[in-house]
Write a protein that holds these residues in place. Sequence first.
Motif, PDB file in Angstrom:
ATOM      1  N   UNK A  12       0.852  -1.185   0.000  1.00 24.25           N
ATOM      2  CA  UNK A  12       0.000   0.000   0.000  1.00 24.25           C
ATOM      3  C   UNK A  12       0.885   1.231   0.000  1.00 24.25           C
ATOM      4  N   UNK A  13       0.327   2.332  -0.451  1.00 24.04           N
ATOM      5  CA  UNK A  13       1.055   3.593  -0.435  1.00 24.04           C
ATOM      6  C   UNK A  13       0.841   4.290   0.888  1.00 24.04           C
ATOM      7  N   UNK A  14       1.879   4.924   1.408  1.00 23.36           N
ATOM      8  CA  UNK A  14       1.779   5.645   2.672  1.00 23.36           C
ATOM      9  C   UNK A  14       2.673   6.875   2.638  1.00 23.36           C
ATOM     10  N   UNK A  15       2.098   8.024   3.005  1.00 26.16           N
ATOM     11  CA  UNK A  15       2.895   9.232   3.190  1.00 26.16           C
ATOM     12  C   UNK A  15       3.441   9.191   4.608  1.00 26.16           C
ATOM     13  N   UNK A  16       4.736   9.366   4.739  1.00 27.61           N
ATOM     14  CA  UNK A  16       5.353   9.413   6.064  1.00 27.61           C
ATOM     15  C   UNK A  16       6.098  10.730   6.224  1.00 27.61           C
ATOM     16  N   UNK A  17       6.163  11.178   7.477  1.00 31.47           N
ATOM     17  CA  UNK A  17       6.911  12.387   7.801  1.00 31.47           C
ATOM     18  C   UNK A  17       8.185  11.997   8.528  1.00 31.47           C
ATOM     19  N   UNK A  18       9.264  12.664   8.175  1.00 33.41           N
ATOM     20  CA  UNK A  18      10.560  12.433   8.802  1.00 33.41           C
ATOM     21  C   UNK A  18      10.934  13.688   9.577  1.00 33.41           C
ATOM     22  N   UNK A  19      11.089  13.545  10.901  1.00 35.31           N
ATOM     23  CA  UNK A  19      11.394  14.676  11.763  1.00 35.31           C
ATOM     24  C   UNK A  19      12.840  14.625  12.242  1.00 35.31           C
ATOM     25  N   UNK A  20      13.381  15.790  12.580  1.00 36.19           N
ATOM     26  CA  UNK A  20      14.721  15.950  13.160  1.00 36.19           C
ATOM     27  C   UNK A  20      15.842  15.619  12.191  1.00 36.19           C
ATOM     28  N   UNK A  21      15.663  15.962  10.927  1.00 35.09           N
ATOM     29  CA  UNK A  21      16.705  15.754   9.929  1.00 35.09           C
ATOM     30  C   UNK A  21      17.636  16.967   9.948  1.00 35.09           C
ATOM     31  N   UNK A  22      18.938  16.740  10.088  1.00 33.92           N
ATOM     32  CA  UNK A  22      19.881  17.864  10.031  1.00 33.92           C
ATOM     33  C   UNK A  22      19.797  18.546   8.664  1.00 33.92           C
ATOM     34  N   UNK A  23      19.879  19.867   8.648  1.00 32.79           N
ATOM     35  CA  UNK A  23      19.723  20.616   7.398  1.00 32.79           C
ATOM     36  C   UNK A  23      20.783  20.215   6.378  1.00 32.79           C
ATOM     37  N   UNK A  24      22.003  19.952   6.823  1.00 35.51           N
ATOM     38  CA  UNK A  24      23.068  19.599   5.872  1.00 35.51           C
ATOM     39  C   UNK A  24      22.891  18.190   5.288  1.00 35.51           C
ATOM     40  N   UNK A  25      21.948  17.410   5.818  1.00 38.61           N
ATOM     41  CA  UNK A  25      21.650  16.083   5.271  1.00 38.61           C
ATOM     42  C   UNK A  25      20.329  16.081   4.503  1.00 38.61           C
ATOM     43  N   UNK A  26      19.768  17.236   4.255  1.00 36.48           N
ATOM     44  CA  UNK A  26      18.447  17.381   3.644  1.00 36.48           C
ATOM     45  C   UNK A  26      18.522  17.125   2.147  1.00 36.48           C
ATOM     46  N   UNK A  27      18.325  15.870   1.729  1.00 32.55           N
ATOM     47  CA  UNK A  27      18.299  15.534   0.304  1.00 32.55           C
ATOM     48  C   UNK A  27      17.565  14.205   0.121  1.00 32.55           C
ATOM     49  N   UNK A  28      17.171  13.942  -1.091  1.00 29.22           N
ATOM     50  CA  UNK A  28      16.367  12.758  -1.401  1.00 29.22           C
ATOM     51  C   UNK A  28      17.116  11.470  -1.072  1.00 29.22           C
ATOM     52  N   UNK A  29      18.406  11.420  -1.308  1.00 31.71           N
ATOM     53  CA  UNK A  29      19.173  10.207  -1.011  1.00 31.71           C
ATOM     54  C   UNK A  29      19.140   9.889   0.484  1.00 31.71           C
ATOM     55  N   UNK A  30      19.203  10.912   1.337  1.00 30.85           N
ATOM     56  CA  UNK A  30      19.117  10.690   2.781  1.00 30.85           C
ATOM     57  C   UNK A  30      17.719  10.210   3.169  1.00 30.85           C
ATOM     58  N   UNK A  31      16.684  10.769   2.543  1.00 37.53           N
ATOM     59  CA  UNK A  31      15.305  10.337   2.825  1.00 37.53           C
ATOM     60  C   UNK A  31      15.145   8.851   2.498  1.00 37.53           C
ATOM     61  N   UNK A  32      15.750   8.405   1.392  1.00 40.90           N
ATOM     62  CA  UNK A  32      15.675   6.995   1.004  1.00 40.90           C
ATOM     63  C   UNK A  32      16.285   6.095   2.080  1.00 40.90           C
ATOM     64  N   UNK A  33      17.395   6.526   2.657  1.00 40.25           N
ATOM     65  CA  UNK A  33      18.025   5.762   3.740  1.00 40.25           C
ATOM     66  C   UNK A  33      17.118   5.685   4.969  1.00 40.25           C
ATOM     67  N   UNK A  34      16.435   6.767   5.261  1.00 42.03           N
ATOM     68  CA  UNK A  34      15.572   6.828   6.448  1.00 42.03           C
ATOM     69  C   UNK A  34      14.424   5.821   6.379  1.00 42.03           C
TER      70      UNK A  34
END
Length: 115
Positions: A12-34
């Motif tokens: 199923x599809x799910x929208x998730x929120x990721x909190x407390x991400x450091x600004x210098x790590x703010x990119x799609x590749x980091x989101x994929x790892x999360x």
Amino acid sequence: MRWDKGIEPTRRGAWVRLYDIPVHAWNVEFFKLCVLDYGSFLRAYSYIVEKVKLDYARVLIATSAMKVIKGVEKLLVDGVMVEVKIMEEWGYALGEDVCLYENGNASEASHTDNE
């Protein structure tokens, strides 16, 4: 349906929120790892990619989990261990499976930020 090892489990599809991400790590590749342990990364919300909002990242995943997604991932960012909180958005669009839309035709307007 008859069992076959080539058949994928229900997703199923799910929208998730990721909190407390450091600004210098703010990119799609980091989101994929999360979200790696929770499902397959499909896409990030456009405002997040453009860095319009930096309080949380909002990403769409395909998951086989039937329960609401909620967890914490510990990741190493530039030698510092950070805890990223992951929470599924649910309630206002319950039952709308965004994985059923083909070619990305799902309107992002139907997935508000509850503002």
